[in-house]
Write a protein that holds these residues in place. Structure first.
Motif, PDB file in Angstrom:
ATOM      1  N   SER A  38       0.857  -1.180   0.000  1.00 30.78           N
ATOM      2  CA  SER A  38       0.000   0.000   0.000  1.00 30.78           C
ATOM      3  C   SER A  38       0.897   1.235   0.000  1.00 30.78           C
ATOM      4  CB  SER A  38      -0.895  -0.004   1.242  1.00 30.78           C
ATOM      5  OG  SER A  38      -0.132   0.252   2.402  1.00 30.78           O
ATOM      6  N   SER A  39       0.291   2.380   0.197  1.00 27.33           N
ATOM      7  CA  SER A  39       1.053   3.628   0.197  1.00 27.33           C
ATOM      8  C   SER A  39       1.549   3.996   1.593  1.00 27.33           C
ATOM      9  CB  SER A  39       0.197   4.758  -0.367  1.00 27.33           C
ATOM     10  OG  SER A  39      -0.905   5.010   0.491  1.00 27.33           O
ATOM     11  N   ARG A  40       1.469   3.066   2.548  1.00 23.45           N
ATOM     12  CA  ARG A  40       1.952   3.346   3.906  1.00 23.45           C
ATOM     13  C   ARG A  40       3.469   3.419   3.905  1.00 23.45           C
ATOM     14  NH1 ARG A  40       2.921   0.177   8.714  1.00 23.45           N
ATOM     15  NH2 ARG A  40       2.448  -1.681   7.497  1.00 23.45           N
ATOM     16  N   ARG A  41       3.987   4.510   4.489  1.00 28.45           N
ATOM     17  CA  ARG A  41       5.437   4.719   4.575  1.00 28.45           C
ATOM     18  C   ARG A  41       5.994   4.058   5.843  1.00 28.45           C
ATOM     19  NH1 ARG A  41       3.793  10.617   4.029  1.00 28.45           N
ATOM     20  NH2 ARG A  41       3.832  11.067   1.811  1.00 28.45           N
ATOM     21  N   ALA A  42       7.305   3.998   5.940  1.00 29.84           N
ATOM     22  CA  ALA A  42       7.969   3.395   7.102  1.00 29.84           C
ATOM     23  C   ALA A  42       7.622   4.112   8.406  1.00 29.84           C
ATOM     24  CB  ALA A  42       9.479   3.376   6.891  1.00 29.84           C
ATOM     25  N   GLU A  47       1.324   7.983   1.568  1.00 29.13           N
ATOM     26  CA  GLU A  47       1.347   8.771   0.330  1.00 29.13           C
ATOM     27  C   GLU A  47      -0.106   8.997  -0.084  1.00 29.13           C
ATOM     28  OE1 GLU A  47       3.902   9.902  -1.532  1.00 29.13           O
ATOM     29  OE2 GLU A  47       5.489   8.966  -0.366  1.00 29.13           O
ATOM     30  N   GLY A  48      -0.381  10.157  -0.642  1.00 28.19           N
ATOM     31  CA  GLY A  48      -1.719  10.424  -1.156  1.00 28.19           C
ATOM     32  C   GLY A  48      -2.755  10.680  -0.086  1.00 28.19           C
ATOM     33  N   VAL A  49      -2.330  11.081   1.113  1.00 26.44           N
ATOM     34  CA  VAL A  49      -3.265  11.393   2.195  1.00 26.44           C
ATOM     35  C   VAL A  49      -2.923  12.774   2.742  1.00 26.44           C
ATOM     36  CG1 VAL A  49      -4.108  10.762   4.484  1.00 26.44           C
ATOM     37  CG2 VAL A  49      -3.504   8.961   2.841  1.00 26.44           C
ATOM     38  N   LEU A  59      -8.099  11.855   0.339  1.00 29.64           N
ATOM     39  CA  LEU A  59      -7.343  10.759  -0.257  1.00 29.64           C
ATOM     40  C   LEU A  59      -7.187  10.982  -1.752  1.00 29.64           C
ATOM     41  CD1 LEU A  59      -9.142   7.807   1.566  1.00 29.64           C
ATOM     42  CD2 LEU A  59      -7.101   9.054   2.286  1.00 29.64           C
ATOM     43  N   ASP A  60      -6.021  10.631  -2.294  1.00 30.20           N
ATOM     44  CA  ASP A  60      -5.711  10.817  -3.708  1.00 30.20           C
ATOM     45  C   ASP A  60      -5.286   9.482  -4.317  1.00 30.20           C
ATOM     46  OD1 ASP A  60      -4.433  11.344  -6.180  1.00 30.20           O
ATOM     47  OD2 ASP A  60      -3.807  13.332  -5.514  1.00 30.20           O
ATOM     48  N   LYS A  62      -4.456   8.708  -7.324  1.00 35.01           N
ATOM     49  CA  LYS A  62      -3.310   8.781  -8.234  1.00 35.01           C
ATOM     50  C   LYS A  62      -1.993   8.727  -7.455  1.00 35.01           C
ATOM     51  CE  LYS A  62      -5.487  11.068 -12.152  1.00 35.01           C
ATOM     52  NZ  LYS A  62      -5.438  12.204 -13.070  1.00 35.01           N
ATOM     53  N   GLU A  63      -1.895   9.469  -6.366  1.00 36.50           N
ATOM     54  CA  GLU A  63      -0.671   9.459  -5.559  1.00 36.50           C
ATOM     55  C   GLU A  63      -0.474   8.105  -4.884  1.00 36.50           C
ATOM     56  OE1 GLU A  63       1.879  11.622  -5.455  1.00 36.50           O
ATOM     57  OE2 GLU A  63       0.743  12.547  -7.066  1.00 36.50           O
ATOM     58  N   GLN A  64      -1.552   7.484  -4.425  1.00 38.19           N
ATOM     59  CA  GLN A  64      -1.415   6.173  -3.801  1.00 38.19           C
ATOM     60  C   GLN A  64      -0.975   5.127  -4.829  1.00 38.19           C
ATOM     61  OE1 GLN A  64      -4.480   4.878  -1.094  1.00 38.19           O
ATOM     62  NE2 GLN A  64      -4.293   6.731   0.136  1.00 38.19           N
ATOM     63  N   THR A  65      -1.422   5.239  -6.067  1.00 43.24           N
ATOM     64  CA  THR A  65      -1.002   4.310  -7.117  1.00 43.24           C
ATOM     65  C   THR A  65       0.476   4.517  -7.441  1.00 43.24           C
ATOM     66  OG1 THR A  65      -3.220   4.266  -8.068  1.00 43.24           O
ATOM     67  CG2 THR A  65      -1.413   3.539  -9.482  1.00 43.24           C
ATOM     68  N   ARG A  66       0.909   5.759  -7.594  1.00 36.63           N
ATOM     69  CA  ARG A  66       2.315   6.039  -7.887  1.00 36.63           C
ATOM     70  C   ARG A  66       3.218   5.500  -6.777  1.00 36.63           C
ATOM     71  NH1 ARG A  66       0.075  11.042  -9.380  1.00 36.63           N
ATOM     72  NH2 ARG A  66       0.084  11.263 -11.631  1.00 36.63           N
ATOM     73  N   ALA A  67       2.792   5.620  -5.535  1.00 34.49           N
ATOM     74  CA  ALA A  67       3.601   5.149  -4.414  1.00 34.49           C
ATOM     75  C   ALA A  67       3.848   3.655  -4.532  1.00 34.49           C
ATOM     76  CB  ALA A  67       2.911   5.462  -3.092  1.00 34.49           C
ATOM     77  N   PHE A  68       2.828   2.902  -4.888  1.00 38.89           N
ATOM     78  CA  PHE A  68       3.028   1.463  -5.044  1.00 38.89           C
ATOM     79  C   PHE A  68       4.001   1.171  -6.168  1.00 38.89           C
ATOM     80  CE2 PHE A  68       2.442  -2.037  -7.868  1.00 38.89           C
ATOM     81  CZ  PHE A  68       2.850  -3.063  -7.048  1.00 38.89           C
ATOM     82  N   ILE A  69       3.772   1.750  -7.322  1.00 38.85           N
ATOM     83  CA  ILE A  69       4.583   1.417  -8.494  1.00 38.85           C
ATOM     84  C   ILE A  69       6.061   1.641  -8.180  1.00 38.85           C
ATOM     85  CG2 ILE A  69       5.134   2.102 -10.862  1.00 38.85           C
ATOM     86  CD1 ILE A  69       2.584   0.511 -10.787  1.00 38.85           C
ATOM     87  N   LEU A  70       6.395   2.716  -7.527  1.00 38.94           N
ATOM     88  CA  LEU A  70       7.796   2.990  -7.218  1.00 38.94           C
ATOM     89  C   LEU A  70       8.334   2.002  -6.187  1.00 38.94           C
ATOM     90  CD1 LEU A  70       7.634   6.879  -7.110  1.00 38.94           C
ATOM     91  CD2 LEU A  70       8.461   5.425  -8.968  1.00 38.94           C
ATOM     92  N   LYS A  71       7.556   1.649  -5.188  1.00 39.35           N
ATOM     93  CA  LYS A  71       8.009   0.726  -4.152  1.00 39.35           C
ATOM     94  C   LYS A  71       8.143  -0.691  -4.688  1.00 39.35           C
ATOM     95  CE  LYS A  71       5.933   3.268  -0.366  1.00 39.35           C
ATOM     96  NZ  LYS A  71       4.821   3.334   0.563  1.00 39.35           N
ATOM     97  N   ALA A  72       7.266  -1.077  -5.579  1.00 33.40           N
ATOM     98  CA  ALA A  72       7.255  -2.460  -6.054  1.00 33.40           C
ATOM     99  C   ALA A  72       8.305  -2.722  -7.119  1.00 33.40           C
ATOM    100  CB  ALA A  72       5.882  -2.801  -6.623  1.00 33.40           C
ATOM    101  N   ALA A  73       8.960  -1.691  -7.605  1.00 37.35           N
ATOM    102  CA  ALA A  73       9.888  -1.842  -8.720  1.00 37.35           C
ATOM    103  C   ALA A  73      11.278  -2.266  -8.268  1.00 37.35           C
ATOM    104  CB  ALA A  73       9.954  -0.543  -9.513  1.00 37.35           C
ATOM    105  N   GLY A  74      11.373  -3.107  -7.265  1.00 37.00           N
ATOM    106  CA  GLY A  74      12.660  -3.555  -6.740  1.00 37.00           C
ATOM    107  C   GLY A  74      13.561  -4.142  -7.805  1.00 37.00           C
ATOM    108  N   ALA A  75      13.044  -4.971  -8.669  1.00 39.84           N
ATOM    109  CA  ALA A  75      13.838  -5.496  -9.776  1.00 39.84           C
ATOM    110  C   ALA A  75      13.728  -4.473 -10.898  1.00 39.84           C
ATOM    111  CB  ALA A  75      13.316  -6.861 -10.208  1.00 39.84           C
ATOM    112  N   SER A  76      12.616  -4.482 -11.565  1.00 38.39           N
ATOM    113  CA  SER A  76      12.338  -3.532 -12.639  1.00 38.39           C
ATOM    114  C   SER A  76      10.888  -3.737 -13.054  1.00 38.39           C
ATOM    115  CB  SER A  76      13.266  -3.813 -13.823  1.00 38.39           C
ATOM    116  OG  SER A  76      12.780  -3.226 -15.001  1.00 38.39           O
ATOM    117  N   LEU A  77      10.261  -2.688 -13.512  1.00 41.56           N
ATOM    118  CA  LEU A  77       8.887  -2.831 -14.005  1.00 41.56           C
ATOM    119  C   LEU A  77       8.825  -3.843 -15.148  1.00 41.56           C
ATOM    120  CD1 LEU A  77       7.605   0.861 -14.045  1.00 41.56           C
ATOM    121  CD2 LEU A  77       7.071  -0.934 -12.398  1.00 41.56           C
ATOM    122  N   GLU A  78       9.908  -3.932 -15.912  1.00 43.80           N
ATOM    123  CA  GLU A  78       9.945  -4.864 -17.042  1.00 43.80           C
ATOM    124  C   GLU A  78       9.908  -6.320 -16.594  1.00 43.80           C
ATOM    125  OE1 GLU A  78      13.484  -3.420 -18.815  1.00 43.80           O
ATOM    126  OE2 GLU A  78      12.470  -1.749 -19.780  1.00 43.80           O
TER     127      GLU A  78
END
Length: 137
Positions: A38-42, A47-49, A59-60, A62-78
């Motif tokens: 989720s968009s919960r920070r450490a 994010e997005g609140v 609540l936003d 779009k910001e909550q979605t962006r937060a996930f995408i960046l956090k989940a990209a540990g390897a790569s989005l590809e």
């Protein structure tokens, strides 16, 4: 490498920990399984609140979605193979897709995906949670 029979766990110090005992991700059989994020920070903010003085919040999605995408990209989005998206309200589906499509502009490059509406998530400030599976690079 972990000696665990179910693969190598990843516990990230700079990310919010799970609310129960599970890792952020686990690598097994050439795949990385990312726990629902989720968009919960450490620091347990989100994010997005936007918190208001009267105790309410805005609540936003779009910001909550962006937060996930960046956090989940540990390897790569590809490397993403599959996403399961949990939305608290399908009215946010269009705005979620607007952000999603900036990361995956053509269908051939994106992961398979399922999006479902859920009654609620662990905190009322959360609009979205995403679980992912990726190929291990």
């Amino acid at each position: 490498m972990s000696n665990s029979p179910n693969g190598e766990p990843f516990l990230l110090k700079d990310r919010a920990g799970g609310l129960a005992n599970y890792p952020h991700a686990r690598k097994a059989g050439g795949l990385i399984f990312v726990s629902g994020i989720s968009s919960r920070r450490a620091d347990n903010t989100w994010e997005g609140v936007i918190e208001h003085a009267d105790g309410t919040w805005t609540l936003d999605i779009k910001e909550q979605t962006r937060a996930f995408i960046l956090k989940a990209a540990g390897a790569s989005l590809e490397n993403l193979v599959d996403l399961t998206v949990f939305l608290v309200d399908m009215k946010d589906y269009k705005e979620f897709n607007e952000v999603y499509n900036t990361f995956f502009p053509v269908p051939e490059k994106g992961p398979s995906r399922t999006t479902v509406a859920v009654k609620q998530l662990p905190n009322p400030r959360l609009l979205i949670e995403i679980k992912a599976t990726a190929l291990s690079p």
